[in-house]
Design a protein around this motif. Sequence first.
Motif, PDB file in Angstrom:
ATOM      1  N   GLY A 127       1.126  -1.179   0.058  1.00  0.00           N
ATOM      2  CA  GLY A 127      -0.270   0.046   0.431  1.00  0.00           C
ATOM      3  C   GLY A 127       0.700   1.388   0.096  1.00  0.00           C
ATOM      4  N   MET A 128      -0.175   2.599  -0.280  1.00  0.00           N
ATOM      5  CA  MET A 128       1.188   4.077   0.195  1.00  0.00           C
ATOM      6  C   MET A 128       1.893   4.063   0.379  1.00  0.00           C
ATOM      7  SD  MET A 128       0.840   5.110  -3.725  1.00  0.00           S
ATOM      8  CE  MET A 128       0.475   6.879  -2.969  1.00  0.00           C
ATOM      9  N   THR A 129       1.264   3.971   2.078  1.00  0.00           N
ATOM     10  CA  THR A 129       1.646   4.036   3.586  1.00  0.00           C
ATOM     11  C   THR A 129       2.635   3.272   3.437  1.00  0.00           C
ATOM     12  OG1 THR A 129      -0.333   3.811   4.678  1.00  0.00           O
ATOM     13  CG2 THR A 129      -0.780   5.496   3.630  1.00  0.00           C
ATOM     14  N   ALA A 130       2.579   1.967   3.128  1.00  0.00           N
ATOM     15  CA  ALA A 130       3.749   1.096   4.044  1.00  0.00           C
ATOM     16  C   ALA A 130       5.076   0.903   4.030  1.00  0.00           C
ATOM     17  CB  ALA A 130       2.653   0.132   3.233  1.00  0.00           C
ATOM     18  N   THR A 131       5.727   0.569   4.404  1.00  0.00           N
ATOM     19  CA  THR A 131       6.750   0.697   4.027  1.00  0.00           C
ATOM     20  C   THR A 131       7.731  -0.680   4.464  1.00  0.00           C
ATOM     21  OG1 THR A 131       7.406   3.248   4.833  1.00  0.00           O
ATOM     22  CG2 THR A 131       9.364   2.398   4.606  1.00  0.00           C
ATOM     23  N   ARG A 132       8.600  -1.143   3.051  1.00  0.00           N
ATOM     24  CA  ARG A 132       8.767  -2.398   2.888  1.00  0.00           C
ATOM     25  C   ARG A 132      10.615  -2.520   4.553  1.00  0.00           C
ATOM     26  NH1 ARG A 132       8.164  -6.769  -1.226  1.00  0.00           N
ATOM     27  NH2 ARG A 132       9.874  -7.429  -0.161  1.00  0.00           N
ATOM     28  N   ASP A 133      10.560  -3.239   4.763  1.00  0.00           N
ATOM     29  CA  ASP A 133      12.021  -3.822   5.749  1.00  0.00           C
ATOM     30  C   ASP A 133      12.961  -4.796   4.767  1.00  0.00           C
ATOM     31  OD1 ASP A 133      10.652  -2.564   8.318  1.00  0.00           O
ATOM     32  OD2 ASP A 133       9.692  -4.318   8.845  1.00  0.00           O
ATOM     33  N   PRO A 134      14.084  -4.321   4.679  1.00  0.00           N
ATOM     34  CA  PRO A 134      14.425  -3.190   6.141  1.00  0.00           C
ATOM     35  C   PRO A 134      14.232  -2.451   5.580  1.00  0.00           C
ATOM     36  CG  PRO A 134      16.411  -4.297   4.556  1.00  0.00           C
ATOM     37  CD  PRO A 134      14.840  -4.702   4.447  1.00  0.00           C
ATOM     38  N   HIS A 135      14.770  -1.242   6.349  1.00  0.00           N
ATOM     39  CA  HIS A 135      14.295   0.527   6.164  1.00  0.00           C
ATOM     40  C   HIS A 135      14.455   0.775   4.292  1.00  0.00           C
ATOM     41  CE1 HIS A 135      12.572   4.624   7.518  1.00  0.00           C
ATOM     42  NE2 HIS A 135      13.756   4.294   6.990  1.00  0.00           N
ATOM     43  N   TYR A 136      16.503   0.833   4.456  1.00  0.00           N
ATOM     44  CA  TYR A 136      16.376   1.040   3.287  1.00  0.00           C
ATOM     45  C   TYR A 136      15.376   0.969   1.899  1.00  0.00           C
ATOM     46  CZ  TYR A 136      18.784  -3.007   1.763  1.00  0.00           C
ATOM     47  OH  TYR A 136      19.515  -4.101   1.534  1.00  0.00           O
ATOM     48  N   LEU A 137      14.846  -0.560   2.179  1.00  0.00           N
ATOM     49  CA  LEU A 137      14.753  -0.885   0.766  1.00  0.00           C
ATOM     50  C   LEU A 137      13.692  -0.251   0.563  1.00  0.00           C
ATOM     51  CD1 LEU A 137      14.655  -3.365  -1.700  1.00  0.00           C
ATOM     52  CD2 LEU A 137      13.438  -4.332  -0.111  1.00  0.00           C
ATOM     53  N   GLY A 138      12.458  -0.129   2.276  1.00  0.00           N
ATOM     54  CA  GLY A 138      11.202   0.439   1.880  1.00  0.00           C
ATOM     55  C   GLY A 138      11.481   2.297   1.608  1.00  0.00           C
ATOM     56  N   VAL A 139      12.202   2.912   1.635  1.00  0.00           N
ATOM     57  CA  VAL A 139      12.600   4.017   1.440  1.00  0.00           C
ATOM     58  C   VAL A 139      13.102   4.658   0.271  1.00  0.00           C
ATOM     59  CG1 VAL A 139      14.510   5.939   1.231  1.00  0.00           C
ATOM     60  CG2 VAL A 139      13.675   4.981   3.312  1.00  0.00           C
ATOM     61  N   ALA A 140      13.830   2.669  -0.587  1.00  0.00           N
ATOM     62  CA  ALA A 140      14.066   3.118  -2.032  1.00  0.00           C
ATOM     63  C   ALA A 140      12.752   2.815  -3.067  1.00  0.00           C
ATOM     64  CB  ALA A 140      14.927   2.039  -2.267  1.00  0.00           C
ATOM     65  N   TYR A 141      12.067   2.533  -2.265  1.00  0.00           N
ATOM     66  CA  TYR A 141      10.235   2.177  -2.945  1.00  0.00           C
ATOM     67  C   TYR A 141       9.856   2.804  -3.185  1.00  0.00           C
ATOM     68  CZ  TYR A 141       9.302  -3.285  -3.371  1.00  0.00           C
ATOM     69  OH  TYR A 141       9.804  -4.207  -4.122  1.00  0.00           O
ATOM     70  N   HIS A 142       9.686   4.121  -2.327  1.00  0.00           N
ATOM     71  CA  HIS A 142       9.434   5.168  -1.950  1.00  0.00           C
ATOM     72  C   HIS A 142       9.624   6.149  -3.979  1.00  0.00           C
ATOM     73  CE1 HIS A 142       6.638   4.165   0.870  1.00  0.00           C
ATOM     74  NE2 HIS A 142       7.359   4.273   2.297  1.00  0.00           N
ATOM     75  N   VAL A 143      10.858   6.106  -3.441  1.00  0.00           N
ATOM     76  CA  VAL A 143      12.309   6.843  -4.131  1.00  0.00           C
ATOM     77  C   VAL A 143      11.429   6.467  -5.709  1.00  0.00           C
ATOM     78  CG1 VAL A 143      13.914   8.354  -4.784  1.00  0.00           C
ATOM     79  CG2 VAL A 143      13.979   7.253  -2.726  1.00  0.00           C
TER      80      VAL A 143
END
Length: 137
Positions: free
Chosen positions: A36-52
């Motif tokens: 979903g739009m507000t979810a962030t994957r783990d590990p954190h850097y991977l979640g940030v990479a998805y959003h970027v």
Amino acid sequence: MPHDTATGPAATWTARWAGALLCLAVAAVHVVDQGGMTATRDPHYLGVAYHVLEIAALVAAVLLLLGLVRPGWLLAAGVALGPLLGYVLSRGPGLPYYSDDVGNWTEPLGLVSLAVEGALLLLSLPLLARSLRRRTY
């Protein structure tokens, strides 16, 4: 007389729309994959990479639709290449603190992602090269 040849304005407009839609498809696949739009994957850097990646895909789509083809195709190529590289690394050797997908080469959403990113790459690279040969943006 309308220009509907393979190199005329109609073809360019069609390619830009196709590129924009493929960019949005890359973003959509990754939103689904992260939960979903507000979810962030783990590990954190991977979640940030998805959003970027998702933001970059939206920006590339807007640039293409606005007619800013050189930066649009450049960013679209990056939107295609980044996740392709991530797919290979996450399924091959794995990523730091993330080994969940090692060996998972046939995950259905991953295969959809590969198809969309491959199509975007095949579309964007020649059009980026063409835009670099021209003097205008």
